[in-house]
Scaffold this active site. Structure first.
Site, PDB file in Angstrom:
ATOM      1  N   CYS A 349    -102.829  31.283  40.703  1.00 37.54           N
ATOM      2  CA  CYS A 349    -103.616  30.080  41.030  1.00 37.54           C
ATOM      3  C   CYS A 349    -102.953  28.829  40.436  1.00 37.54           C
ATOM      4  O   CYS A 349    -102.096  28.916  39.552  1.00 37.54           O
ATOM      5  CB  CYS A 349    -105.048  30.218  40.511  1.00 37.54           C
ATOM      6  SG  CYS A 349    -105.270  29.899  38.743  1.00 37.54           S
ATOM      7  N   HIS A 378    -109.507  28.362  39.216  1.00 36.08           N
ATOM      8  CA  HIS A 378    -109.052  29.722  38.906  1.00 36.08           C
ATOM      9  C   HIS A 378    -110.067  30.760  39.376  1.00 36.08           C
ATOM     10  O   HIS A 378    -109.696  31.797  39.950  1.00 36.08           O
ATOM     11  CB  HIS A 378    -108.812  29.891  37.404  1.00 36.08           C
ATOM     12  CG  HIS A 378    -108.702  31.329  37.010  1.00 36.08           C
ATOM     13  ND1 HIS A 378    -107.534  32.048  37.159  1.00 36.08           N
ATOM     14  CD2 HIS A 378    -109.639  32.215  36.534  1.00 36.08           C
ATOM     15  CE1 HIS A 378    -107.748  33.301  36.781  1.00 36.08           C
ATOM     16  NE2 HIS A 378    -109.011  33.430  36.407  1.00 36.08           N
TER      17      HIS A 378
END
Length: 399
Positions: A349, A378
């Site tokens: 991410c 995230h």
């Protein structure tokens, strides 16, 4: 209550369909694709909740970059502000939000009845305190009246009295223009006596039938999901499945009270999902309303559930928790003050590629607003990655 004979038989849509690519040999888990006017939703799939047509602290483009396909918006909140007419004037939610991926809206009923009863968590806590009623209900009950016509409530913003009916809910969702819409239903509290629960179910069925009538009069390339109710009563859940699958809905959601804990949830879904799949007469998507935590989803997919929505991932992110395969990671813990490494090893991410765990720890301790954004990004990524991994494991007949 409207009978199935008063509706046309279900006709497949050219703008909405669900295809099952593979069903596991090990369980009822399945990999599929929901085709909508704004793109495909791979299933099992996570549905992020953007209450006011926005994820908390996360721009839609950032969420999309982390694999977010289907996103929820709440009709109740959008009715109160900016109003369905304003959204319609902007060209609908997709234009208003500048998001060209699939959207789903609810009826507004969940939020209205939550104002009256609070959440299951609040109910259980109130019983533990011995108060009988949740403080939420005592202090924030904005529901004035529930009748056959609909539910009258006061706006939490300015106290304005409003009436939400099956027809007005659908009309509002037509103006919002999501790909998938939900009929109005009643959400009784967790601790409801059997007679009241049965009466509530019957009312929900009547409301959903009226909602469907309104929807079918002006479809607008939108799909409508019915909501299976009945609390923890298997008899009522079966009644709900039998009635709703006799009507021409495009898909189904499992809603209402799903129990006080994960054990209740699994017990219920394991017993009702086979009947739902058997009665729906062909592959249609099944959504679980309000449940999408990492610990529940792997078991729920084995029952043949396809999509899952929750604000949990973004909410815990805002409060300093990152979701990981090894469990929650509390960023504010002092042991991370000098953790000059990626927050979650192997995560691709934006947050984990860009910042160290020590930096995120600093941002949280310093109360910097950007911390909420970075952790929520995230967690959205984590949920979508978990779903992608589940799809691969189902294809391999491991789930």
């Amino acid at each position: 209550m409207l009978r199935s004979s008063e509706f046309p038989p279900y006709q497949p849509r050219d703008f909405f369909r669900f295809e099952v690519l593979h069903t596991s040999k090990k369980s009822g888990a399945r990999v599929g694709r929901i085709h909508t006017p704004h793109g495909v939703v791979d299933t099992p799939g996570f549905v992020a909740v953007g209450t006011n047509a926005a994820l908390k602290a996360v721009d839609v483009a950032w969420a999309d970059a982390e694999g977010q396909q289907l996103q929820f918006a709440n009709t109740y909140h959008l009715l109160l502000h900016p109003g369905a007419d304003v959204v319609a004037a902007a060209g609908g939610l997709h234009a208003f939000m500048n998001r060209q991926r699939p959207l789903i809206t609810d009826s507004g009923g969940f939020q209205v009845f939550s104002l009256a009863y609070g959440t299951v968590h609040e109910e259980v806590n109130s019983l533990k305190r011995g108060s009988g009623k949740s403080r939420h209900k005592l202090e924030h009950n904005l529901v004035a009246k529930v009748s056959e016509e609909g539910v009258t409530f006061r706006s939490y913003r300015d106290g304005t009295k409003m009436l939400l009916t099956p027809e007005s809910s659908v009309e509002a969702q037509k103006k919002l223009g999501a790909d998938i819409i939900i009929p109005l239903d009643e959400l009784p509290p967790y601790h409801t006596d059997p007679a009241t629960l049965a009466a509530s179910l019957a009312r929900s069925h009547r409301w959903m039938a009226r909602s469907l009538k309104t929807h079918l009069a002006d479809v607008r390339q939108q799909a409508m999901y019915a909501v299976v109710h009945g609390g923890l009563s298997l008899e009522l859940r079966q009644q709900s499945i039998d009635y709703l699958t006799s009507l021409p809905f495009d898909g189904y959601a499992v809603g209402g009270s799903l129990g006080k804990d994960r054990q209740d949830l699994f017990w219920l879904l394991e017993r009702i999902m086979p009947r739902l799949h058997e009665r729906m007469g062909g592959p249609k998507p099944v959504h679980v309303l309000g449940i999408a935590d990492p610990a529940s989803v792997p078991q729920l997919v084995t029952y043949g559930c396809d999509t899952f929505d929750s604000c949990y991932p973004t909410r815990v992110g805002r409060h300093g928790t990152m979701l990981t395969k090894d469990g929650p990671l509390r960023v504010v813990s002092g042991k991370y003050k000098t953790a000059f490494r990626p927050p979650v090893e192997g995560c691709s991410c934006h947050t984990c590629r860009t910042h160290s765990l020590a930096y995120l720890h600093h941002l949280m301790k310093a109360h910097e607003p950007v911390a909420a954004t970075l952790l929520a990004i995230h967690n959205v990524h984590h949920m979508n990655a978990q779903m992608a991994e589940l799809r691969q494991r189902i294809l391999a007949d491991e789930v």
